[in-house]
Design a protein around this motif. Structure first.
Motif, PDB file in Angstrom:
ATOM      1  N   UNK A 198       0.825  -1.213   0.000  1.00 55.04           N
ATOM      2  CA  UNK A 198       0.000   0.000   0.000  1.00 55.04           C
ATOM      3  C   UNK A 198       0.862   1.268   0.000  1.00 55.04           C
ATOM      4  N   UNK A 199       2.170   1.114  -0.142  1.00 52.67           N
ATOM      5  CA  UNK A 199       3.036   2.286  -0.258  1.00 52.67           C
ATOM      6  C   UNK A 199       3.153   3.101   1.011  1.00 52.67           C
ATOM      7  N   UNK A 200       3.108   2.437   2.176  1.00 54.20           N
ATOM      8  CA  UNK A 200       3.158   3.175   3.445  1.00 54.20           C
ATOM      9  C   UNK A 200       4.563   3.671   3.769  1.00 54.20           C
ATOM     10  N   UNK A 201       5.589   3.099   3.146  1.00 53.23           N
ATOM     11  CA  UNK A 201       7.007   3.473   3.294  1.00 53.23           C
ATOM     12  C   UNK A 201       7.650   2.979   4.598  1.00 53.23           C
ATOM     13  N   UNK A 202       6.927   2.222   5.420  1.00 52.78           N
ATOM     14  CA  UNK A 202       7.512   1.776   6.693  1.00 52.78           C
ATOM     15  C   UNK A 202       8.748   0.903   6.487  1.00 52.78           C
ATOM     16  N   UNK A 203       8.753   0.114   5.429  1.00 59.84           N
ATOM     17  CA  UNK A 203       9.931  -0.734   5.164  1.00 59.84           C
ATOM     18  C   UNK A 203      11.136   0.125   4.804  1.00 59.84           C
ATOM     19  N   UNK A 204      10.919   1.207   4.078  1.00 59.05           N
ATOM     20  CA  UNK A 204      12.022   2.119   3.730  1.00 59.05           C
ATOM     21  C   UNK A 204      12.547   2.773   5.005  1.00 59.05           C
ATOM     22  N   UNK A 205      11.618   3.117   5.915  1.00 62.97           N
ATOM     23  CA  UNK A 205      12.006   3.798   7.153  1.00 62.97           C
ATOM     24  C   UNK A 205      12.811   2.899   8.092  1.00 62.97           C
ATOM     25  N   UNK A 206      12.475   1.625   8.113  1.00 61.24           N
ATOM     26  CA  UNK A 206      13.045   0.769   9.164  1.00 61.24           C
ATOM     27  C   UNK A 206      14.268  -0.023   8.715  1.00 61.24           C
ATOM     28  N   UNK A 207      14.486  -0.154   7.419  1.00 62.09           N
ATOM     29  CA  UNK A 207      15.554  -1.035   6.927  1.00 62.09           C
ATOM     30  C   UNK A 207      16.936  -0.538   7.369  1.00 62.09           C
ATOM     31  N   UNK A 208      17.663  -1.301   8.191  1.00 65.92           N
ATOM     32  CA  UNK A 208      18.988  -0.851   8.636  1.00 65.92           C
ATOM     33  C   UNK A 208      20.028  -0.891   7.530  1.00 65.92           C
ATOM     34  N   UNK A 209      19.729  -1.635   6.470  1.00 67.17           N
ATOM     35  CA  UNK A 209      20.672  -1.739   5.349  1.00 67.17           C
ATOM     36  C   UNK A 209      20.426  -0.697   4.268  1.00 67.17           C
ATOM     37  N   UNK A 210      19.445   0.200   4.478  1.00 70.33           N
ATOM     38  CA  UNK A 210      19.107   1.246   3.492  1.00 70.33           C
ATOM     39  C   UNK A 210      18.824   0.614   2.129  1.00 70.33           C
ATOM     40  N   UNK A 211      18.130  -0.516   2.161  1.00 68.85           N
ATOM     41  CA  UNK A 211      17.991  -1.329   0.954  1.00 68.85           C
ATOM     42  C   UNK A 211      16.591  -1.290   0.336  1.00 68.85           C
ATOM     43  N   UNK A 212      15.641  -0.599   0.995  1.00 62.84           N
ATOM     44  CA  UNK A 212      14.276  -0.560   0.450  1.00 62.84           C
ATOM     45  C   UNK A 212      14.016   0.800  -0.184  1.00 62.84           C
ATOM     46  N   UNK A 213      13.380   0.787  -1.328  1.00 62.64           N
ATOM     47  CA  UNK A 213      13.010   2.024  -2.040  1.00 62.64           C
ATOM     48  C   UNK A 213      11.560   1.896  -2.473  1.00 62.64           C
ATOM     49  N   UNK A 214      10.901   3.043  -2.659  1.00 67.80           N
ATOM     50  CA  UNK A 214       9.579   3.022  -3.284  1.00 67.80           C
ATOM     51  C   UNK A 214       9.669   3.780  -4.594  1.00 67.80           C
ATOM     52  N   UNK A 215       8.934   3.296  -5.575  1.00 67.54           N
ATOM     53  CA  UNK A 215       8.952   3.885  -6.912  1.00 67.54           C
ATOM     54  C   UNK A 215       7.520   4.085  -7.384  1.00 67.54           C
ATOM     55  N   UNK A 216       7.266   5.245  -7.988  1.00 62.65           N
ATOM     56  CA  UNK A 216       5.939   5.544  -8.541  1.00 62.65           C
ATOM     57  C   UNK A 216       6.139   6.351  -9.819  1.00 62.65           C
ATOM     58  N   UNK A 217       5.670   5.805 -10.926  1.00 57.82           N
ATOM     59  CA  UNK A 217       5.758   6.534 -12.194  1.00 57.82           C
ATOM     60  C   UNK A 217       4.578   7.499 -12.290  1.00 57.82           C
ATOM     61  N   UNK A 218       4.871   8.770 -12.571  1.00 60.12           N
ATOM     62  CA  UNK A 218       3.815   9.777 -12.750  1.00 60.12           C
ATOM     63  C   UNK A 218       4.154  10.562 -14.014  1.00 60.12           C
ATOM     64  N   UNK A 219       3.447  10.282 -15.105  1.00 63.61           N
ATOM     65  CA  UNK A 219       3.758  10.936 -16.377  1.00 63.61           C
ATOM     66  C   UNK A 219       5.173  10.605 -16.804  1.00 63.61           C
ATOM     67  N   UNK A 220       5.956  11.649 -17.144  1.00 62.07           N
ATOM     68  CA  UNK A 220       7.338  11.410 -17.564  1.00 62.07           C
ATOM     69  C   UNK A 220       8.321  11.503 -16.394  1.00 62.07           C
ATOM     70  N   UNK A 221       7.789  11.448 -15.170  1.00 57.01           N
ATOM     71  CA  UNK A 221       8.636  11.478 -13.957  1.00 57.01           C
ATOM     72  C   UNK A 221       8.465  10.195 -13.161  1.00 57.01           C
TER      73      UNK A 221
END
Ligand code: SF4
Ligand code: SF4
Length: 168
Positions: free
Chosen positions: A75-98
């Motif tokens: 659901x894109x809550x980003x909690x995994x990005x926040x908690x990962x000690x290895x800085x290994x999680x990212x979220x990606x969302x395509x919006x138009x040409x960005x």
């Protein structure tokens, strides 16, 4: 003794190598809403991402397995990005040409919302400029690392994994 994979010898993983190990979200899914993608190919005893996920989207039968995300459950809550000690999680969302990339940001200074920053690739090389859309400071995250969301050209979605703040 098993051979050390090239990405461990080199110190970073390419998108091609990553998606030879885990599934890549479809273009349709990337455009629908933010989706979390783990870049964690090493079998290390670690599982806070799986524990924090509110929808059980992260599968990891034992803490030594690598995390695999069910992109439909994310659901894109980003909690995994926040908690990962290895800085290994990212979220990606395509919006138009960005593409909007949500990433950990450990270096100082922390960028500000709306600030233009230098985009860095997996080698730490500058590849362009992008704008910071959101900043979650350390004290408001689940872990010890601030996270930011940066808007980048969509063709750089799988290259940009850090930013540099340049002021003055
Ligand atoms: S962003 Fe949230 S829902 Fe998606 S995998 Fe990470 S913790 Fe789970
Ligand atoms: S928390 Fe980070 S380092 Fe640990 S298993 Fe999950 S993705 Fe890998």
């Amino acid at each position: 003794m098993s051979e050390v994979p090239p990405y461990l010898q080199r110190g970073y993983i390419t998108p091609e190598e990553l998606f030879g190990i885990i599934p890549k979200p479809s273009e349709e899914r990337l455009r629908a809403r933010p989706v979390a993608v783990p870049e964690c190919p090493q079998e290390i005893p670690c599982a806070p991402c799986r524990e924090v996920c509110p929808t059980n989207a992260i599968s990891m039968p034992t803490p030594n397995d690598i995390p695999i995300v069910d992109y439909e459950k994310c659901i894109g809550c980003s909690l995994c990005v926040q908690i990962c000690p290895g800085l290994a999680f990212f979220m990606v969302h395509y919006v138009g040409d960005k593409a909007r990339i949500t990433m950990p940001h450990e270096l100082l200074p922390l960028p500000e919302k709306g600030e233009e920053v230098v985009l860095l690739n997996r080698l730490g090389e500058p590849v362009g400029k992008g704008r910071v859309l959101t900043v979650v400071p350390r004290e408001k995250t689940k872990g010890d690392t601030p996270i930011i969301t940066v808007e980048v050209p969509v063709e750089l979605a799988w290259d940009v994994r850090a930013v540099k703040v340049v002021r003055g």
